[in-house]
Enzyme design. Structure first.
Site, PDB file in Angstrom:
ATOM      1  N   ASP A  68      -7.998  -5.329  -0.200  1.00  0.00           N
ATOM      2  CA  ASP A  68      -8.480  -6.173  -1.294  1.00  0.00           C
ATOM      3  C   ASP A  68      -8.102  -7.646  -1.149  1.00  0.00           C
ATOM      4  OD1 ASP A  68      -9.698  -4.124  -2.784  1.00  0.00           O
ATOM      5  OD2 ASP A  68      -7.750  -3.446  -3.481  1.00  0.00           O
ATOM      6  N   HIS A 106       0.843  -1.187   0.000  1.00  0.00           N
ATOM      7  CA  HIS A 106       0.000   0.000   0.000  1.00  0.00           C
ATOM      8  C   HIS A 106       0.877   1.235   0.000  1.00  0.00           C
ATOM      9  CE1 HIS A 106      -3.155   2.828   1.100  1.00  0.00           C
ATOM     10  NE2 HIS A 106      -3.996   1.911   0.667  1.00  0.00           N
TER      11      HIS A 106
HETATM   12  N1  CMC Z   1       4.249  -7.550  -4.885  1.00  0.00           N
HETATM   13  C1  CMC Z   1       5.604  -7.531  -5.008  1.00  0.00           C
HETATM   14  N2  CMC Z   1       6.367  -6.430  -4.814  1.00  0.00           N
HETATM   15  C2  CMC Z   1       5.745  -5.303  -4.462  1.00  0.00           C
HETATM   16  C3  CMC Z   1       4.343  -5.241  -4.297  1.00  0.00           C
HETATM   17  C4  CMC Z   1       3.595  -6.426  -4.523  1.00  0.00           C
HETATM   18  N3  CMC Z   1       2.265  -6.408  -4.390  1.00  0.00           N
HETATM   19  N4  CMC Z   1       3.977  -3.988  -3.946  1.00  0.00           N
HETATM   20  C5  CMC Z   1       5.122  -3.276  -3.882  1.00  0.00           C
HETATM   21  N5  CMC Z   1       6.180  -4.069  -4.185  1.00  0.00           N
HETATM   22  C6  CMC Z   1       7.611  -3.686  -4.172  1.00  0.00           C
HETATM   23  C7  CMC Z   1       7.974  -2.869  -5.395  1.00  0.00           C
HETATM   24  O1  CMC Z   1       8.411  -3.697  -6.456  1.00  0.00           O
HETATM   25  C8  CMC Z   1       9.057  -1.978  -4.835  1.00  0.00           C
HETATM   26  O2  CMC Z   1      10.229  -2.751  -4.738  1.00  0.00           O
HETATM   27  P1  CMC Z   1      11.685  -2.061  -4.953  1.00  0.00           P
HETATM   28  O3  CMC Z   1      11.827  -1.091  -3.824  1.00  0.00           O
HETATM   29  O4  CMC Z   1      12.637  -3.203  -4.890  1.00  0.00           O
HETATM   30  O5  CMC Z   1      11.651  -1.394  -6.304  1.00  0.00           O
HETATM   31  C9  CMC Z   1       8.598  -1.683  -3.426  1.00  0.00           C
HETATM   32  O6  CMC Z   1       7.788  -2.821  -3.040  1.00  0.00           O
HETATM   33  C10 CMC Z   1       7.765  -0.401  -3.285  1.00  0.00           C
HETATM   34  O7  CMC Z   1       6.663  -0.507  -4.180  1.00  0.00           O
HETATM   35  P2  CMC Z   1       6.088   0.700  -5.014  1.00  0.00           P
HETATM   36  O8  CMC Z   1       5.434   0.167  -6.252  1.00  0.00           O
HETATM   37  O9  CMC Z   1       7.133   1.755  -5.198  1.00  0.00           O
HETATM   38  O10 CMC Z   1       5.009   1.263  -4.001  1.00  0.00           O
HETATM   39  P3  CMC Z   1       3.800   2.194  -4.358  1.00  0.00           P
HETATM   40  O11 CMC Z   1       3.455   2.909  -3.129  1.00  0.00           O
HETATM   41  O12 CMC Z   1       4.107   3.002  -5.582  1.00  0.00           O
HETATM   42  O13 CMC Z   1       2.627   1.159  -4.781  1.00  0.00           O
HETATM   43  C11 CMC Z   1       0.812  -0.333  -4.636  1.00  0.00           C
HETATM   44  C12 CMC Z   1       1.622   0.763  -3.921  1.00  0.00           C
HETATM   45  C13 CMC Z   1      -0.453  -0.611  -3.838  1.00  0.00           C
HETATM   46  C14 CMC Z   1       0.394   0.170  -6.038  1.00  0.00           C
HETATM   47  C15 CMC Z   1       1.679  -1.606  -4.756  1.00  0.00           C
HETATM   48  O14 CMC Z   1       2.016  -2.079  -3.472  1.00  0.00           O
HETATM   49  C16 CMC Z   1       1.005  -2.707  -5.569  1.00  0.00           C
HETATM   50  O15 CMC Z   1       1.127  -2.713  -6.795  1.00  0.00           O
HETATM   51  N6  CMC Z   1       0.247  -3.654  -4.907  1.00  0.00           N
HETATM   52  C17 CMC Z   1      -0.511  -4.655  -5.607  1.00  0.00           C
HETATM   53  C18 CMC Z   1      -1.832  -4.061  -6.093  1.00  0.00           C
HETATM   54  C19 CMC Z   1      -2.817  -3.872  -4.961  1.00  0.00           C
HETATM   55  O16 CMC Z   1      -3.043  -4.747  -4.142  1.00  0.00           O
HETATM   56  N7  CMC Z   1      -3.490  -2.704  -4.967  1.00  0.00           N
HETATM   57  C20 CMC Z   1      -4.525  -2.387  -3.985  1.00  0.00           C
HETATM   58  C21 CMC Z   1      -4.126  -1.279  -3.059  1.00  0.00           C
HETATM   59  S1  CMC Z   1      -5.229  -1.158  -1.630  1.00  0.00           S
HETATM   60  C22 CMC Z   1      -6.780  -0.744  -2.267  1.00  0.00           C
HETATM   61  C23 CMC Z   1      -6.837   0.668  -2.663  1.00  0.00           C
HETATM   62  O17 CMC Z   1      -7.200   1.480  -1.803  1.00  0.00           O
HETATM   63  O18 CMC Z   1      -6.544   0.975  -3.805  1.00  0.00           O
END
Ligand code: CMC
Length: 430
Positions: free
Chosen positions: A365, A308
């Site tokens: 989710d 998140h």
């Molecule tokens: N699986 C594997 N690696 C992950 C995941 C995941 N679900 N989420 C984040 N990471 C890793 C990412 O690759 C990065 O690694 P590194 O530092 O080595 O490059 C690190 O964790 C930070 O991730 P980020 O993408 O920079 O974080 P963000 O804040 O931009 O993204 C997120 C947040 C929710 C989009 C992401 O965690 C994700 O894609 N999760 C899966 C989709 C999901 O479940 N979304 C629902 C969110 S909750 C409901 C809502 O309110 O929307």
């Protein structure tokens, strides 16, 4: 830096930046005058560290795993309130007394029907089109059915009427989408039923026989809607505010929020979680294989329902949903092997340094889809249910932004393209 100001030094020039402090002692630097006095803008792609507004609706502390609406904890609201009470709270800023709730409830019941011409819109959708695309289109179409909503400076009464209309019609529209998916005749609203029961009746009821709402199902639905009701400046709420800041009407602003929610990184994740769990099951149930895929930087696979932007501790909504998931399945007498895989996956991820170091925990989710499935919803409807729950939050955010007369949202950029160059006529181009 003093208590009220920070000093920014650019070259020899010093600028005093006001410090803004929120009611929970959060601090921000107010850089709104930065460009005017220095020529500099700030750059923060994805708004990872940028507040777009002050807001009195929702407080979230991602480090502590705290979520409160108008000061009330999500734990209290999910266990003690009805969805309509929470809706009233978000939109009006206070809990309703009984008379206020009765009036609110009555006004919503008076607007549940949609114009039957709306059914014609369904004839234009190809068979199998995704429910979220349909929802976006149908909500936007309400601006055509209610042209009064196009008034860019509505009176508070007119604004409330539009909010009430959308709250009332959203369950009807969501249920219509469900019925059209199966080619079943529509079940019209029954205004003797409460908000949640009416939605369930329009969805699972048949024109040919009475439908008795199972209290276990109604309770679970009520709780799920509350848990999705608002989440401060997330992608879809920010979209609603941004679109609304141009004085676009409420229906179009909400339709834009629905579009933002649809994406798999946001609300669309609930559909993706179940599809992922199904895939793991079909693949033989090897959870570790998928954990390894999620960690592999050369693989685009992510563990859906994990991570998140704001929560760097457990998502408090996920904690409540996980417990509720166990209870609902037990009460309905359902054993879903997908739940076993979800638990195994969660445990494996929580014990893996990759996820621990990045503070990746299950989000709202991760378990919600398992309950939706147990209640009888097809996976393609899951994000529609998220939208139904999130509606009051979007409208509260829109109302706050318009009531405060906030300016049009218009971010700056840093241009990285070609510098100025002469146009080359076609015959001289190589
Ligand atoms: N699986 C594997 N690696 C992950 C995941 C995941 N679900 N989420 C984040 N990471 C890793 C990412 O690759 C990065 O690694 P590194 O530092 O080595 O490059 C690190 O964790 C930070 O991730 P980020 O993408 O920079 O974080 P963000 O804040 O931009 O993204 C997120 C947040 C929710 C989009 C992401 O965690 C994700 O894609 N999760 C899966 C989709 C999901 O479940 N979304 C629902 C969110 S909750 C409901 C809502 O309110 O929307």
């Amino acid at each position: 830096m003093s208590e009220n100001n920070a000093i920014l030094k650019i070259g020899e020039e010093e600028l005093s930046i006001p410090i803004i402090t929120g009611s929970e002692n959060e601090h921000a630097l107010d850089i709104s005058k930065l460009r005017g006095s220095t020529g500099y803008v700030t750059l923060d792609v994805g708004f990872k560290n940028t507040g777009s507004t002050k807001s009195a609706i929702t407080y979230l502390d991602g480090e502590q795993g705290i979520l409160r609406h108008r000061g009330y904890s999500i734990e209290d609201l999910a266990s003690k309130a009805s969805y309509l009470e929470v809706t009233y709270l978000l939109i009006n800023g206070k809990l309703p007394n009984q008379a206020e709730l009765d009036t609110f409830d009555h006004d919503i019941r008076m607007h549940t029907l949609v114009n039957t011409d709306m059914e014609n819109i369904f004839h234009s959708f190809p068979t199998g089109s995704h429910p979220m695309g349909q929802l976006m289109c149908l909500v936007s179409s309400l601006s055509a059915f209610y042209p009064g909503s196009l008034n860019t400076h509505p009176t508070p009464e007119r604004q409330l009427k539009t909010i009430t209309r959308l709250l009332a019609k959203m369950p009807t529209i969501c249920a219509m989408i469900y019925k059209k998916k199966w080619g079943h005749p529509l079940v019209y609203p029954n205004n003797s039923l409460d908000y949640v029961s009416n939605f369930l009746n329009m969805t699972f009821g048949q024109v040919t026989m009475n439908y008795e709402t199972d209290p276990v199902v109604a309770d679970a639905m009520n709780k799920l809607l509350i848990l999705h009701a608002d989440h401060e400046q997330n992608c879809s709420a920010s979209t609603v505010r941004l679109v609304g800041s141009s004085h676009a009407n409420l229906y179009s602003s909400i339709a834009a929020g629905i579009a933002a929610l649809w994406g798999p990184l946001h609300g669309g994740a609930n559909q993706q979680v179940i599809e992922m769990l199904e895939k793991i099951k079909a693949d033989g149930g090897n959870v570790q294989k998928f954990i390894d895929k999620a960690k592999d930087k050369n693989d685009t696979f992510r563990l859906m329902g994990f991570g998140h932007r704001v929560y760097k501790n457990f998502d408090p909504r996920a904690r409540i949903i996980k417990k509720s998931c166990d209870e609902v399945l037990a009460k309905l007498g359902i054993h879903d092997p997908i739940l076993d895989i979800a638990k195994e996956l969660e445990e494996a991820a929580l014990n893996d340094p990759y996820f621990a170091e990045r503070k990746l925990y299950p989000n709202v989710d991760f378990y919600s889809g398992i309950i939706y499935r147990a209640l009888g919803f097809p996976t393609e409807m899951f994000t529609v249910l998220f939208a139904l729950g999130r509606l009051p939050g979007w409208m509260a955010q829109w109302k706050e932004m318009r009531t405060e007369g906030q300016p049009i949202g218009r971010p700056r950029q840093i241009y990285t393209g070609e510098p100025a160059r002469d146009f080359i006529p076609m015959k001289m181009r190589s």
